[in-house]
Design a protein around this motif. Structure first.
Motif, PDB file in Angstrom:
ATOM      1  N   LEU A  91      76.067  78.525 -46.973  1.00  0.00           N
ATOM      2  CA  LEU A  91      76.520  77.127 -46.980  1.00  0.00           C
ATOM      3  C   LEU A  91      76.180  76.441 -45.657  1.00  0.00           C
ATOM      4  N   GLN A  92      76.403  77.147 -44.557  1.00  0.00           N
ATOM      5  CA  GLN A  92      76.136  76.533 -43.255  1.00  0.00           C
ATOM      6  C   GLN A  92      74.665  76.152 -43.118  1.00  0.00           C
ATOM      7  N   THR A  93      73.769  77.027 -43.560  1.00  0.00           N
ATOM      8  CA  THR A  93      72.343  76.707 -43.459  1.00  0.00           C
ATOM      9  C   THR A  93      71.968  75.546 -44.400  1.00  0.00           C
ATOM     10  N   GLN A  94      72.659  75.458 -45.531  1.00  0.00           N
ATOM     11  CA  GLN A  94      72.377  74.365 -46.473  1.00  0.00           C
ATOM     12  C   GLN A  94      72.822  73.022 -45.887  1.00  0.00           C
ATOM     13  N   VAL A  95      73.966  73.040 -45.191  1.00  0.00           N
ATOM     14  CA  VAL A  95      74.456  71.802 -44.574  1.00  0.00           C
ATOM     15  C   VAL A  95      73.478  71.337 -43.493  1.00  0.00           C
ATOM     16  N   LYS A  96      72.962  72.292 -42.716  1.00  0.00           N
ATOM     17  CA  LYS A  96      71.983  71.944 -41.684  1.00  0.00           C
ATOM     18  C   LYS A  96      70.678  71.426 -42.314  1.00  0.00           C
ATOM     19  N   GLN A  97      70.283  72.050 -43.410  1.00  0.00           N
ATOM     20  CA  GLN A  97      69.089  71.615 -44.130  1.00  0.00           C
ATOM     21  C   GLN A  97      69.219  70.132 -44.505  1.00  0.00           C
ATOM     22  N   ALA A  98      70.409  69.759 -44.999  1.00  0.00           N
ATOM     23  CA  ALA A  98      70.681  68.365 -45.354  1.00  0.00           C
ATOM     24  C   ALA A  98      70.674  67.481 -44.103  1.00  0.00           C
ATOM     25  N   HIS A  99      71.294  67.953 -43.036  1.00  0.00           N
ATOM     26  CA  HIS A  99      71.363  67.217 -41.757  1.00  0.00           C
ATOM     27  C   HIS A  99      69.963  66.879 -41.244  1.00  0.00           C
ATOM     28  N   TRP A 100      69.058  67.849 -41.335  1.00  0.00           N
ATOM     29  CA  TRP A 100      67.714  67.640 -40.801  1.00  0.00           C
ATOM     30  C   TRP A 100      66.858  66.747 -41.696  1.00  0.00           C
ATOM     31  N   ASN A 101      67.008  66.837 -42.997  1.00  0.00           N
ATOM     32  CA  ASN A 101      66.005  66.261 -43.904  1.00  0.00           C
ATOM     33  C   ASN A 101      66.407  64.982 -44.621  1.00  0.00           C
ATOM     34  N   VAL A 102      67.674  64.568 -44.480  1.00  0.00           N
ATOM     35  CA  VAL A 102      68.083  63.355 -45.192  1.00  0.00           C
ATOM     36  C   VAL A 102      67.324  62.145 -44.636  1.00  0.00           C
ATOM     37  N   LYS A 103      66.955  61.218 -45.563  1.00  0.00           N
ATOM     38  CA  LYS A 103      66.254  59.993 -45.169  1.00  0.00           C
ATOM     39  C   LYS A 103      66.826  58.816 -45.939  1.00  0.00           C
ATOM     40  N   GLY A 104      66.480  57.607 -45.488  1.00  0.00           N
ATOM     41  CA  GLY A 104      66.917  56.417 -46.201  1.00  0.00           C
ATOM     42  C   GLY A 104      67.897  55.579 -45.390  1.00  0.00           C
ATOM     43  N   PRO A 105      68.383  54.474 -46.023  1.00  0.00           N
ATOM     44  CA  PRO A 105      69.203  53.508 -45.279  1.00  0.00           C
ATOM     45  C   PRO A 105      70.516  54.095 -44.735  1.00  0.00           C
ATOM     46  N   ASP A 106      71.015  55.152 -45.335  1.00  0.00           N
ATOM     47  CA  ASP A 106      72.257  55.773 -44.842  1.00  0.00           C
ATOM     48  C   ASP A 106      71.977  56.943 -43.901  1.00  0.00           C
ATOM     49  N   PHE A 107      70.729  57.007 -43.402  1.00  0.00           N
ATOM     50  CA  PHE A 107      70.333  58.172 -42.597  1.00  0.00           C
ATOM     51  C   PHE A 107      71.347  58.524 -41.519  1.00  0.00           C
ATOM     52  N   ILE A 108      71.657  57.564 -40.650  1.00  0.00           N
ATOM     53  CA  ILE A 108      72.417  57.951 -39.460  1.00  0.00           C
ATOM     54  C   ILE A 108      73.822  58.425 -39.810  1.00  0.00           C
ATOM     55  N   SER A 109      74.471  57.744 -40.771  1.00  0.00           N
ATOM     56  CA  SER A 109      75.840  58.163 -41.109  1.00  0.00           C
ATOM     57  C   SER A 109      75.847  59.523 -41.798  1.00  0.00           C
TER      58      SER A 109
END
Ligand SMILES: [Fe+2]
Length: 160
Positions: A30-48
């Motif tokens: 789970l921890q690695t999956q959360v980091k995966q999301a942290h690194w790769n998310v894009k779009g208008p809500d990126f920073i939040s």
């Protein structure tokens, strides 16, 4: 098993260590999956979302530590390497081909929900083995995971 003066019966501790290590594998995954999301998310809500996912990671890192150290307190060996986690985790693989906030929110809410379900089951299973302390650890973790699932899912709930 190591010898310990911990008064829980050895048969119970053997089962508890197995259960705790199974949830440790899930938590590391789970921890690695959360980091995966942290690194790769894009779009208008990126920073939040980038920041939210890192806050979740910090809490999940604490869950990993709580679970691993409980296995050792019970006389066992904590099995928490990435390779062990990859073999033993019950979580589904995190998708590597997604980018939008919505997709990461959806994928991460699935992971949190699966992990939360297993943590809730662990509360009852450890309680049945008369280990209120491990049950308490999983209760704390379950409460935290429910909160983070709310924080993540709230992004999708406005449209119901
Ligand atoms: Fe970062």
């Amino acid at each position: 098993m190591y010898t310990t003066k911990n008064d829980l019966p050895v048969q119970a501790r053997t089962k508890l260590i197995e259960l705790v290590n199974a949830r440790l594998a899930d938590a590391v995954d789970l921890q690695t999956q959360v980091k995966q999301a942290h690194w790769n998310v894009k779009g208008p809500d990126f920073i939040s979302l980038h920041q939210l996912f890192d806050e979740i990671n910090e809490d999940v890192e604490e869950y990993v530590d709580l679970i691993a150290e409980r296995a050792v307190q019970l006389g066992g060996v904590a099995l928490g390497t990435a390779r062990i986690a990859a073999r033993a985790s019950q979580l589904k693989e995190y998708p590597s081909d997604i980018a939008t906030g919505r997709d990461h929110v959806d994928a991460l809410s699935n992971a949190l929900s699966s992990f939360g379900k297993a943590a809730r089951q662990a509360i009852d299973a450890t309680d049945e083995l008369r280990d209120k302390d491990t049950a308490d650890i999983f209760t704390e973790i379950s409460r935290g995971v429910d909160k983070w699932l709310w924080f993540v899912e709230a992004h999708l709930q406005a449209d119901r």
